[in-house]
Design a protein around this motif. Structure first.
Motif, short mmCIF file in Angstrom:
data_model
loop_
_atom_site.label_atom_id
_atom_site.label_comp_id
_atom_site.label_asym_id
_atom_site.label_seq_id
_atom_site.Cartn_x
_atom_site.Cartn_y
_atom_site.Cartn_z
N LEU A 17 0.83 -1.21 0.00
CA LEU A 17 0.00 0.00 0.00
C LEU A 17 0.87 1.26 0.00
N ALA A 18 1.98 1.24 0.72
CA ALA A 18 2.87 2.40 0.75
C ALA A 18 3.49 2.64 -0.63
N ILE A 19 3.88 1.58 -1.32
CA ILE A 19 4.45 1.72 -2.67
C ILE A 19 3.40 2.26 -3.63
N THR A 20 2.19 1.73 -3.54
CA THR A 20 1.11 2.21 -4.40
C THR A 20 0.81 3.68 -4.13
N ALA A 21 0.80 4.06 -2.87
CA ALA A 21 0.55 5.47 -2.52
C ALA A 21 1.67 6.37 -3.05
N ALA A 22 2.90 5.91 -3.00
CA ALA A 22 4.02 6.71 -3.51
C ALA A 22 3.92 6.90 -5.02
N VAL A 23 3.55 5.84 -5.73
CA VAL A 23 3.37 5.94 -7.18
C VAL A 23 2.24 6.91 -7.50
N LEU A 24 1.15 6.83 -6.76
CA LEU A 24 0.05 7.76 -6.97
C LEU A 24 0.45 9.20 -6.68
N PRO A 41 -11.71 19.82 -19.99
CA PRO A 41 -12.97 20.32 -19.40
C PRO A 41 -12.87 20.52 -17.89
N LEU A 42 -13.61 21.51 -17.42
CA LEU A 42 -13.63 21.84 -16.00
C LEU A 42 -14.14 20.66 -15.17
N ARG A 43 -15.04 19.88 -15.73
CA ARG A 43 -15.59 18.73 -15.02
C ARG A 43 -14.49 17.75 -14.61
N ASP A 44 -13.56 17.47 -15.52
CA ASP A 44 -12.48 16.53 -15.22
C ASP A 44 -11.50 17.12 -14.21
N LYS A 45 -11.25 18.41 -14.31
CA LYS A 45 -10.38 19.06 -13.32
C LYS A 45 -11.02 19.04 -11.94
N ALA A 46 -12.33 19.31 -11.89
CA ALA A 46 -13.05 19.30 -10.61
C ALA A 46 -13.08 17.89 -10.01
N LEU A 47 -13.27 16.88 -10.85
CA LEU A 47 -13.27 15.50 -10.37
C LEU A 47 -11.94 15.16 -9.72
N PHE A 48 -10.85 15.62 -10.32
CA PHE A 48 -9.53 15.38 -9.75
C PHE A 48 -9.41 16.02 -8.37
N TRP A 49 -9.84 17.28 -8.25
CA TRP A 49 -9.72 17.97 -6.95
C TRP A 49 -10.64 17.35 -5.90
N VAL A 50 -11.81 16.89 -6.31
CA VAL A 50 -12.70 16.20 -5.37
C VAL A 50 -12.04 14.92 -4.86
N ALA A 51 -11.35 14.21 -5.75
CA ALA A 51 -10.65 12.99 -5.34
C ALA A 51 -9.53 13.30 -4.36
N VAL A 52 -8.81 14.38 -4.58
CA VAL A 52 -7.74 14.77 -3.66
C VAL A 52 -8.33 15.13 -2.30
N LEU A 68 -7.53 1.47 0.54
CA LEU A 68 -7.95 1.01 -0.78
C LEU A 68 -8.98 1.94 -1.42
N ASP A 69 -9.91 2.48 -0.64
CA ASP A 69 -10.90 3.38 -1.23
C ASP A 69 -10.25 4.68 -1.68
N ASP A 70 -9.31 5.20 -0.91
CA ASP A 70 -8.60 6.42 -1.29
C ASP A 70 -7.81 6.21 -2.57
N ILE A 71 -7.09 5.10 -2.64
CA ILE A 71 -6.29 4.79 -3.82
C ILE A 71 -7.19 4.61 -5.03
N GLY A 72 -8.31 3.93 -4.86
CA GLY A 72 -9.24 3.72 -5.98
C GLY A 72 -9.82 5.01 -6.51
N VAL A 73 -10.21 5.90 -5.62
CA VAL A 73 -10.78 7.19 -6.03
C VAL A 73 -9.73 8.01 -6.78
N LEU A 74 -8.51 8.04 -6.27
CA LEU A 74 -7.45 8.78 -6.96
C LEU A 74 -7.12 8.17 -8.31
N LEU A 75 -7.08 6.85 -8.40
CA LEU A 75 -6.82 6.22 -9.69
C LEU A 75 -7.89 6.56 -10.71
#
Length: 101
Positions: A17-24, A41-52, A68-75
């Motif tokens: 999980l630590a390696i996966t988080a570092a790659v992300l 599009p602004l929608r994709d930029k907003a989706l990224f910031w919501v995930a962060v 796992l849920d955090d990593i999945g949302v960011l991916l």
């Protein structure tokens, strides 16, 4: 199973999980230039910031010792952002993302 086996399994899972988080984290920093691109599009930029925000917020679908849920949302957000970047500039040939399936 005894305590040593459980400790070893837990350490291996935590390391994975630590390696996966570092790659992300590296991918998140690489995505910065896409966020200032006017063709995405602004929608994709907003989706990224919501995930962060979801990743750093204390509210989780799965309790925090398991990221796992955090990593999945960011991916999902990173894939959406990269797909939008590819669609915005179809003539640009991009290197294949090693994490993409």
């Amino acid at each position: 199973m005894d305590a040593t086996v459980w400790l070893t399994v837990t350490a291996v899972v935590a390391l994975g999980l630590a390696i996966t988080a570092a790659v992300l984290l590296v991918r998140v920093f690489a995505a910065r230039r896409l966020l200032i691109d006017a063709g995405i599009p602004l929608r994709d930029k907003a989706l990224f910031w919501v995930a962060v925000i979801y990743t750093v917020s204390p509210v989780d679908l799965i309790p925090d010792p398991v990221y796992l849920d955090d990593i999945g949302v960011l991916l999902l957000a990173l894939r959406s952002l990269h797909a939008a970047a590819s669609a915005a500039r179809p003539g640009v040939v991009r290197a294949k993302d090693p994490g993409a399936a």
